[in-house]
Structures are given as C-alpha cells and as structure tokens.
Design a protein around this motif. Structure first.
Motif, mmCIF file in Angstrom:
data_model
loop_
_atom_site.group_PDB
_atom_site.id
_atom_site.type_symbol
_atom_site.label_atom_id
_atom_site.label_comp_id
_atom_site.label_asym_id
_atom_site.label_seq_id
_atom_site.Cartn_x
_atom_site.Cartn_y
_atom_site.Cartn_z
ATOM 1 N N GLY A 61 43.611 47.871 48.467
ATOM 2 C CA GLY A 61 43.367 46.530 47.941
ATOM 3 C C GLY A 61 41.970 46.036 48.234
ATOM 4 N N ILE A 62 41.518 46.249 49.458
ATOM 5 C CA ILE A 62 40.161 45.840 49.824
ATOM 6 C C ILE A 62 39.137 46.635 49.026
ATOM 7 C CG2 ILE A 62 38.489 45.825 51.710
ATOM 8 C CD1 ILE A 62 40.824 45.243 53.582
ATOM 9 N N PHE A 63 39.399 47.919 48.823
ATOM 10 C CA PHE A 63 38.501 48.762 48.038
ATOM 11 C C PHE A 63 38.388 48.248 46.601
ATOM 12 C CE2 PHE A 63 37.695 52.662 45.505
ATOM 13 C CZ PHE A 63 36.464 53.004 46.056
ATOM 14 N N VAL A 64 39.514 47.860 46.007
ATOM 15 C CA VAL A 64 39.504 47.333 44.633
ATOM 16 C C VAL A 64 38.742 46.013 44.564
ATOM 17 C CG1 VAL A 64 40.994 46.375 42.830
ATOM 18 C CG2 VAL A 64 41.585 48.540 43.906
ATOM 19 N N VAL A 65 38.963 45.132 45.529
ATOM 20 C CA VAL A 65 38.240 43.857 45.557
ATOM 21 C C VAL A 65 36.748 44.097 45.751
ATOM 22 C CG1 VAL A 65 37.934 41.710 46.866
ATOM 23 C CG2 VAL A 65 40.222 42.510 46.313
ATOM 24 N N THR A 81 33.823 43.069 43.209
ATOM 25 C CA THR A 81 32.683 42.268 43.641
ATOM 26 C C THR A 81 31.374 42.890 43.182
ATOM 27 O OG1 THR A 81 33.928 41.528 45.575
ATOM 28 C CG2 THR A 81 31.544 41.251 45.657
ATOM 29 N N VAL A 82 31.249 44.200 43.326
ATOM 30 C CA VAL A 82 30.032 44.885 42.892
ATOM 31 C C VAL A 82 29.832 44.710 41.384
ATOM 32 C CG1 VAL A 82 28.930 47.140 42.627
ATOM 33 C CG2 VAL A 82 30.043 46.568 44.771
ATOM 34 N N ILE A 83 30.879 44.887 40.620
ATOM 35 C CA ILE A 83 30.775 44.750 39.162
ATOM 36 C C ILE A 83 30.406 43.318 38.776
ATOM 37 C CG2 ILE A 83 32.108 44.808 37.015
ATOM 38 C CD1 ILE A 83 33.648 47.205 38.262
ATOM 39 N N MET A 84 31.054 42.342 39.406
ATOM 40 C CA MET A 84 30.744 40.945 39.089
ATOM 41 C C MET A 84 29.329 40.573 39.512
ATOM 42 S SD MET A 84 34.278 38.809 39.666
ATOM 43 C CE MET A 84 34.473 39.219 41.383
#
Length: 161
Positions: free
Chosen positions: A7-11, A15-18
C-alpha cells in the motif's frame, strides 16, 4: 506487513506520478477572458496556444524558486522510491527505511516550500484574465504534500517492524 508495504509503495508511486503531472502541466491558475479559458503553470501561459509565461522582474526569482523546488521534490521522491526498493531487500529488520523516510520528508519540505511560495506570490494574479482560480496542478501539488508527509512518517515507523 506485506499488504502495508504494498500500500505504501502504491501511494509512493502515485505521489511520484502526481508530482510529475503537477510540475509539467500548465494548469496552476485558470481564468477566463474574451478569447476563452486561460491557464498558467510554472512554465507557460496557455489559451489556444502556449507562450512563455510573462513574469514581472520582481516575481521572476519567486517563480524560479517554485520551479526549482518542484523539480527537487520529484528528484527526492524518485530517490526515496529507489532507496525503498534497495533497502527492502538488503537491510535487516530494524535498520530499514531510515534513509527512505528521511529523503521522503525532504521531498515533503521541497513541496511545502514550492507551493507556499506560489500561494504567496501568484494566487489571484493572472495576466489577461478575469476570475482566476486554482487549477488541478496546484491541487495535485497539495495532495502530494500530504501523501509525501504520510509516507515519510510511515517509512520511519516501519523501520521497527
């Protein structure tokens, strides 16, 4: 634990993409004019075509600082993501994610500085436009601010697991 890490990895990836989108796209401020909708970002002024962003000499240093801190936040976020992957497989429990959390909190600080400068200097001041309001890139930057803080703190908490 594995679900929490995933979950943290997905968030973190979100974040990087945003951060990429909010830095590259030119929709930090949006307004209307006789031509149509006008949007400004960190780089360009766009209506039907995009041109160089007209900035007064007193605001030029502020804009350069916002640009620099947003780019630094992207760099720190990507470095933290790489550190997370490396530390996940190389360090033993109890010593993981110190560096990842610290780098992510530096990313958080860079976003805070950039968005705060932009808010203080450029909110409501848009050339050739009436009724200016914030665009989606500005909102994405604030969301990244929250996500980077949460992931940075979670990385520091997870070092004990």
């Amino acid at each position: 634990m594995l679900v929490l890490l995933a979950g943290i990895f997905v968030v973190h990836i979100a974040t990087v993409i945003m951060l990429f989108v909010s830095t590259i796209a030119n929709v930090w401020m949006v307004g209307s004019s006789s031509i149509g909708t006008i949007s400004t970002g960190l780089w360009l002024l766009c209506n039907k075509t995009c041109t160089q962003l007209p900035v007064s000499s007193q605001d030029e240093a502020s804009l350069k600082a916002v640009q620099a801190f947003m780019i630094l936040s992207i760099i720190f976020s990507v470095v933290a993501l790489i550190l997370f992957i490396i530390q996940l497989f190389t360090l033993e429990k109890g010593k993981r994610f110190y560096m990842t959390g610290a780098v992510m909190l530096v990313c958080w600080m860079c976003i805070l500085i950039a968005v705060s400068i932009y808010t203080a200097r450029f909110t409501g001041t848009m050339v050739y436009s009436t009724n200016p309001h914030h665009g989606y890139c500005f909102i994405l930057a604030w969301i990244c601010f929250c996500f980077s803080f949460i992931t940075g703190i979670l990385y520091l908490v997870l070092r004990k697991k």
